[in-house]
Design a protein around this motif. Structure first.
Motif, mmCIF file in Angstrom:
data_model
loop_
_atom_site.group_PDB
_atom_site.id
_atom_site.type_symbol
_atom_site.label_atom_id
_atom_site.label_comp_id
_atom_site.label_asym_id
_atom_site.label_seq_id
_atom_site.Cartn_x
_atom_site.Cartn_y
_atom_site.Cartn_z
ATOM 1 N N GLY A 56 45.720 17.896 63.118
ATOM 2 C CA GLY A 56 45.836 18.407 64.476
ATOM 3 C C GLY A 56 44.715 19.351 64.859
ATOM 4 N N GLU A 57 44.936 20.067 65.952
ATOM 5 C CA GLU A 57 43.950 21.021 66.453
ATOM 6 C C GLU A 57 43.757 22.170 65.466
ATOM 7 O OE1 GLU A 57 44.081 21.330 71.246
ATOM 8 O OE2 GLU A 57 45.808 22.193 70.186
ATOM 9 N N PRO A 58 42.539 22.716 65.393
ATOM 10 C CA PRO A 58 42.355 23.923 64.578
ATOM 11 C C PRO A 58 43.190 25.063 65.152
ATOM 12 C CG PRO A 58 40.407 23.465 65.911
ATOM 13 C CD PRO A 58 41.299 22.269 66.023
ATOM 14 N N VAL A 59 43.622 25.937 64.286
ATOM 15 C CA VAL A 59 44.538 27.006 64.686
ATOM 16 C C VAL A 59 43.980 27.842 65.826
ATOM 17 C CG1 VAL A 59 45.692 29.113 63.917
ATOM 18 C CG2 VAL A 59 45.646 27.100 62.434
ATOM 19 N N ASP A 60 42.685 28.121 65.799
ATOM 20 C CA ASP A 60 42.137 28.982 66.852
ATOM 21 C C ASP A 60 42.061 28.287 68.208
ATOM 22 O OD1 ASP A 60 40.026 27.258 66.410
ATOM 23 O OD2 ASP A 60 38.650 28.792 65.665
ATOM 24 N N ALA A 61 42.375 26.968 68.219
ATOM 25 C CA ALA A 61 42.404 26.241 69.493
ATOM 26 C C ALA A 61 43.822 26.093 70.038
ATOM 27 C CB ALA A 61 41.765 24.853 69.323
ATOM 28 N N TRP A 62 44.812 26.594 69.287
ATOM 29 C CA TRP A 62 46.193 26.523 69.754
ATOM 30 C C TRP A 62 46.354 27.384 71.009
ATOM 31 C CZ3 TRP A 62 49.701 27.260 64.786
ATOM 32 C CH2 TRP A 62 49.460 26.203 63.899
ATOM 33 N N ASP A 63 47.294 26.998 71.850
ATOM 34 C CA ASP A 63 47.577 27.765 73.063
ATOM 35 C C ASP A 63 48.525 28.912 72.716
ATOM 36 O OD1 ASP A 63 48.099 28.792 75.523
ATOM 37 O OD2 ASP A 63 49.027 26.976 76.354
ATOM 38 N N TRP A 64 47.939 30.026 72.332
ATOM 39 C CA TRP A 64 48.747 31.154 71.873
ATOM 40 C C TRP A 64 49.548 31.798 72.996
ATOM 41 C CZ3 TRP A 64 49.325 32.781 66.799
ATOM 42 C CH2 TRP A 64 48.558 32.067 65.859
ATOM 43 N N ASP A 65 49.183 31.495 74.232
ATOM 44 C CA ASP A 65 49.940 32.036 75.370
ATOM 45 C C ASP A 65 51.210 31.235 75.646
ATOM 46 O OD1 ASP A 65 48.100 34.071 75.894
ATOM 47 O OD2 ASP A 65 46.871 32.768 77.164
ATOM 48 N N SER A 66 51.379 30.118 74.930
ATOM 49 C CA SER A 66 52.532 29.251 75.212
ATOM 50 C C SER A 66 53.806 29.717 74.516
ATOM 51 C CB SER A 66 52.221 27.807 74.797
ATOM 52 O OG SER A 66 52.154 27.678 73.374
ATOM 53 N N GLY A 73 53.345 25.068 71.909
ATOM 54 C CA GLY A 73 52.538 23.998 71.356
ATOM 55 C C GLY A 73 53.101 23.411 70.066
ATOM 56 N N GLU A 74 52.632 22.192 69.739
ATOM 57 C CA GLU A 74 53.128 21.468 68.568
ATOM 58 C C GLU A 74 52.931 22.258 67.277
ATOM 59 O OE1 GLU A 74 54.548 18.007 68.043
ATOM 60 O OE2 GLU A 74 55.217 18.851 69.939
ATOM 61 N N GLY A 75 51.791 22.928 67.146
ATOM 62 C CA GLY A 75 51.545 23.691 65.927
ATOM 63 C C GLY A 75 52.584 24.767 65.708
ATOM 64 N N SER A 112 54.075 34.886 64.690
ATOM 65 C CA SER A 112 54.772 35.919 65.458
ATOM 66 C C SER A 112 53.844 37.060 65.859
ATOM 67 C CB SER A 112 55.943 36.482 64.642
ATOM 68 O OG SER A 112 56.863 35.471 64.312
ATOM 69 N N GLU A 113 52.871 37.356 64.991
ATOM 70 C CA GLU A 113 51.971 38.479 65.246
ATOM 71 C C GLU A 113 50.673 38.053 65.913
ATOM 72 O OE1 GLU A 113 51.537 40.307 61.438
ATOM 73 O OE2 GLU A 113 53.624 41.017 61.368
ATOM 74 N N GLY A 114 50.520 36.740 66.156
ATOM 75 C CA GLY A 114 49.324 36.247 66.820
ATOM 76 C C GLY A 114 48.072 36.349 65.980
ATOM 77 N N GLU A 115 48.224 36.215 64.653
ATOM 78 C CA GLU A 115 47.103 36.349 63.728
ATOM 79 C C GLU A 115 46.669 34.965 63.240
ATOM 80 O OE1 GLU A 115 45.448 38.983 63.085
ATOM 81 O OE2 GLU A 115 46.754 40.495 64.002
ATOM 82 N N ALA A 116 45.676 34.382 63.903
ATOM 83 C CA ALA A 116 45.235 33.027 63.578
ATOM 84 C C ALA A 116 44.721 32.916 62.144
ATOM 85 C CB ALA A 116 44.158 32.580 64.564
ATOM 86 N N ASP A 117 43.989 33.923 61.660
ATOM 87 C CA ASP A 117 43.463 33.872 60.294
ATOM 88 C C ASP A 117 44.592 33.837 59.268
ATOM 89 O OD1 ASP A 117 40.887 33.885 61.226
ATOM 90 O OD2 ASP A 117 40.538 36.027 60.880
ATOM 91 N N ASP A 118 45.625 34.614 59.504
ATOM 92 C CA ASP A 118 46.772 34.612 58.588
ATOM 93 C C ASP A 118 47.470 33.253 58.602
ATOM 94 O OD1 ASP A 118 46.185 37.227 58.025
ATOM 95 O OD2 ASP A 118 47.820 38.075 59.236
ATOM 96 N N VAL A 119 47.555 32.649 59.779
ATOM 97 C CA VAL A 119 48.160 31.325 59.889
ATOM 98 C C VAL A 119 47.335 30.304 59.101
ATOM 99 C CG1 VAL A 119 48.695 29.433 61.481
ATOM 100 C CG2 VAL A 119 49.282 31.785 62.098
#
Length: 240
Positions: A56-66, A73-75, A112-119
């Motif tokens: 799928g999409e790379p994590v940093d491309a996920w729609d974090w505002d959704s 988003g699916e991720g 939950s914390e919006g940390e893409a690197d941790d994800v």
């Protein structure tokens, strides 16, 4: 011994759901797309969801505002489902798969914390654990409809145990294997339907709303709400 009306209803609805799931399986060439609802089957489904991260999409491309919300988003939906399925969402890791639960907990915390690197790091740990155990299966249906079908299968098996909710809702790391599995089936169904992030499955608003009610009941340890919601979900599943 008198059997309550609720118990009869739970058995009837579980039976109806089982018939529907068998019929759905018979419509295709194979029923391998929906694994068993035992521990190995649940881990197989979770690891198949993990495999989706690689395509799928790379994590940093996920729609974090959704998130949280009906259009998550699916991720995020897959991550929430994995967290619930391996026992991280109930503090009752599936026996023998504690490493998966630990990585899934890190994944959900990162979401939950919006940390893409941790994800990203947590996904790497999940991929390694699933590959080591050989659980990922490309044949498993992890689409939105597949997640609903597997959630319904988990609800069906939970109801089929005939265990009163108050016997398993408090199950955690100290609980026996059977109680952990029954608890995970309920939490996993809610997670697959995106309840922890208020997701709404396309064309399935009723089942999504009921999943959120189930999740609310679980977080409050409200046995009456949980029992009623499992019954309602079973009825809705028979119409899917």
């Amino acid at each position: 011994m008198t059997t309550s009306l609720t118990t009869y209803r739970r058995r009837a609805l579980a039976g109806a759901t089982a018939v529907v799931l068998v019929a759905l399986a018979g419509c295709g060439e194979s029923d391998d797309s929906i694994p068993a609802t035992d521990t190995d089957g649940i881990v197989t489904y979770a690891c198949s969801l993990v495999g989706e991260f690689e395509h799928g999409e790379p994590v940093d491309a996920w729609d974090w505002d959704s998130i949280p919300g009906p259009d998550s988003g699916e991720g995020f939906v897959n991550g929430t489902a994995i967290h619930a399925l391996v026992g991280a969402g109930s503090t009752a890791p599936l026996v023998g798969h504690e490493n998966l639960s630990e990585a899934a907990d890190a994944l959900f915390r990162g979401i939950s914390e919006g940390e893409a690197d941790d994800v990203e790091n947590a996904i790497g740990d999940l991929v390694s654990a699933c590959e080591e155990g050989g659980f990922a299966d490309d044949e498993v249906d992890v689409t939105a409809n597949g997640r609903i079908a597997y959630a319904c299968a988990l609800v069906d098996d939970n109801l089929a145990t005939d265990q009163p909710v108050d016997e398993w809702i408090g199950s955690a790391a100290h609980a026996d294997v059977e109680d952990r599995l029954v608890l995970t089936q309920a939490v996993g169904a809610a997670g697959l339907l995106g309840a922890p992030i208020a997701y709404e499955a396309p064309d399935h608003s009723e089942i999504s709303a009921e999943a959120q009610r189930l999740y609310a009941g679980i977080t409050r340890a409200d046995t009456e709400m949980i029992g009623e919601s499992l019954d309602e979900l079973s009825g809705l599943c028979s119409d899917v």
